[in-house]
Design an enzyme around this catalytic site. Sequence first.
Site, PDB file in Angstrom:
ATOM      1  N   HIS A  85      26.878 -83.298  57.562  1.00  0.00           N
ATOM      2  CA  HIS A  85      27.860 -83.132  58.637  1.00  0.00           C
ATOM      3  C   HIS A  85      29.007 -84.137  58.541  1.00  0.00           C
ATOM      4  O   HIS A  85      30.044 -83.954  59.176  1.00  0.00           O
ATOM      5  CB  HIS A  85      27.174 -83.200  60.013  1.00  0.00           C
ATOM      6  N   GLY A  88      29.456 -92.613  63.351  1.00  0.00           N
ATOM      7  CA  GLY A  88      29.996 -93.346  62.209  1.00  0.00           C
ATOM      8  C   GLY A  88      28.900 -93.930  61.348  1.00  0.00           C
ATOM      9  O   GLY A  88      29.099 -94.193  60.158  1.00  0.00           O
ATOM     10  N   ASN A  89      27.704 -94.148  61.943  1.00  0.00           N
ATOM     11  CA  ASN A  89      26.547 -94.582  61.154  1.00  0.00           C
ATOM     12  C   ASN A  89      25.926 -93.429  60.380  1.00  0.00           C
ATOM     13  O   ASN A  89      25.097 -93.649  59.493  1.00  0.00           O
ATOM     14  CB  ASN A  89      25.467 -95.180  62.052  1.00  0.00           C
ATOM     15  N   SER A  90      26.306 -92.199  60.726  1.00  0.00           N
ATOM     16  CA  SER A  90      25.711 -91.037  60.068  1.00  0.00           C
ATOM     17  C   SER A  90      25.853 -91.120  58.562  1.00  0.00           C
ATOM     18  O   SER A  90      26.947 -91.360  58.037  1.00  0.00           O
ATOM     19  CB  SER A  90      26.388 -89.749  60.564  1.00  0.00           C
ATOM     20  N   ASP A  99      20.447 -81.791  56.351  1.00  0.00           N
ATOM     21  CA  ASP A  99      21.692 -82.516  56.632  1.00  0.00           C
ATOM     22  C   ASP A  99      21.949 -83.611  55.600  1.00  0.00           C
ATOM     23  O   ASP A  99      22.388 -84.711  55.937  1.00  0.00           O
ATOM     24  CB  ASP A  99      21.660 -83.113  58.042  1.00  0.00           C
ATOM     25  N   LEU A 143       6.464 -69.127  49.596  1.00  0.00           N
ATOM     26  CA  LEU A 143       5.147 -68.504  49.554  1.00  0.00           C
ATOM     27  C   LEU A 143       5.221 -67.023  49.868  1.00  0.00           C
ATOM     28  O   LEU A 143       4.435 -66.224  49.359  1.00  0.00           O
ATOM     29  CB  LEU A 143       4.229 -69.226  50.544  1.00  0.00           C
ATOM     30  N   GLY A 144       6.149 -66.648  50.760  1.00  0.00           N
ATOM     31  CA  GLY A 144       6.315 -65.238  51.089  1.00  0.00           C
ATOM     32  C   GLY A 144       5.404 -64.770  52.204  1.00  0.00           C
ATOM     33  O   GLY A 144       4.823 -63.678  52.114  1.00  0.00           O
ATOM     34  N   VAL A 145       5.272 -65.582  53.259  1.00  0.00           N
ATOM     35  CA  VAL A 145       4.480 -65.187  54.425  1.00  0.00           C
ATOM     36  C   VAL A 145       5.182 -65.636  55.691  1.00  0.00           C
ATOM     37  O   VAL A 145       6.005 -66.547  55.674  1.00  0.00           O
ATOM     38  CB  VAL A 145       3.067 -65.823  54.410  1.00  0.00           C
ATOM     39  N   ILE A 167       4.014 -67.269  59.311  1.00  0.00           N
ATOM     40  CA  ILE A 167       2.832 -68.009  59.737  1.00  0.00           C
ATOM     41  C   ILE A 167       3.001 -68.513  61.163  1.00  0.00           C
ATOM     42  O   ILE A 167       4.109 -68.575  61.699  1.00  0.00           O
ATOM     43  CB  ILE A 167       2.551 -69.201  58.803  1.00  0.00           C
TER      44      ILE A 167
END
Length: 467
Positions: A94, A202-204, A129, A259-261, A263
């Site tokens: 961001h 600003g710390n991001s 992020d 994995l294709g599920v 859950i």
Amino acid sequence: MLGAFLALVSILPAAAQNRPDTFADLAEQVSPAVVNITTSTVVANRTGPRGIVPEGSPFEDFFNDFNNGQPRRSSALGSGFVISADGYIVTNNHVIEGADEIEIEFFPGAGQPADLLPAELVGTDPNTDIAVLKVDYDAPLKFVSFGDSDADGARVGDWVLAMGNPLGQGFSVSAGIVSARNRSLQGTYDDYIQTDAAINRGNSGGPLFNMDGEVIGVNTAILSPNGGSIGIGFAMSSAVVTNVVDQLKEFGETRRGWLGVRIQDVTPDMVEAIDGLSAARGAMVTDVPTGPAAEAGVEAGDVILTFDGVEVADTRELVQVVGNSPVGKAVPVEILRNGDVIDVTVTLGRRETSEASAFPGDVPAPGQPETTNMLGLTLSEITPDIAEELGVNANAGLVVVEVEIGSDAEGKGLRAGDVITEAGQQKITSITDFETRVEEAQEAGRKSVLLLVRRGGAPRFVALSLE
């Protein structure tokens, strides 16, 4: 009593010795690798002076001509840190998202470049992020290394140091402790370290250091009613960040295992209704579209107990360990099905390219035809008209038309428009089927019956009380 008091007095000085006398040496050690990040973006200007001068002013025409339709440049500030001598830099997505230009400024007097350096965007991962940048310089840069956010030095109560560019005031250091671990905010892969070290805008993108000068987190967010630090800050753990950074450096994008599920968590009230399960653990499979899990024989209603040798506590843990696994890896998976533990091997796909096509979205809600009341639910078999509205087959299950107020079904979150496709882990197509499954559960002495409920195309299991 006196002996106990003396023992307490003798312990206190020893504990106090663990508190650092100063953070100056650590700050001096790591500060050369911490950077300010300045981004600029060209945005369309608003038309007219909009309050710059009063209407009717002799300067109004001048400002109209000056501002009208002309683009302007917007700037933003953030933080980051160098992770290699050849100029790779980590920050938050961001901080640099949508930027046309990115410039890097090093800590003054730290033996790093004194001038602003242009940075190239290597890759981003909005899910965590995280972003990786690259600067070119004719000499090796000083850098910091990642530490293990799951090891000693990152326990709750351990000292940490945050560094960055809060509110655009320039390089700043703040100290605190690890307040909590494994925090989740909104993301699928969240694993945040909570700290009371002062973190502000600003710390991001700046680093969170342990006392060995290793980065154990990337400062990302704060919880605040007024926009300023109140001692609740969050840093994405290095356990998540390191894998993302490696992929961004190698591919310019993430390539997570899939994995294709679908859950859901196994809740305590579901345990009694699932054969072979003695505690709320694992991840229950609610849907298996065409993909890796289906090819391996995984079915809806299975409970995934282990993945690649790792015990699965809940869905969050499974999602994270699958996402951190290489695409194409053949992984052993242990599942519970009808009381039996079964071993299958799943060759992982890639989430970024497969998930959207496997789960294409919601379907419209049905109407409310006449039906029968059972277990606090008004249920209806699916008529051709309802099937057309739902976009399902006429034998897809039963439709919930109404939920009795105060019933267990209401407490479990069922509502009109839900479609029940299984009861007692067996498919149902009629009210007779449903009654039979309920009777079987009662005859077996069960206190609840397990339903597979679909809402907007998304399935989940619900244990509905029979008492």
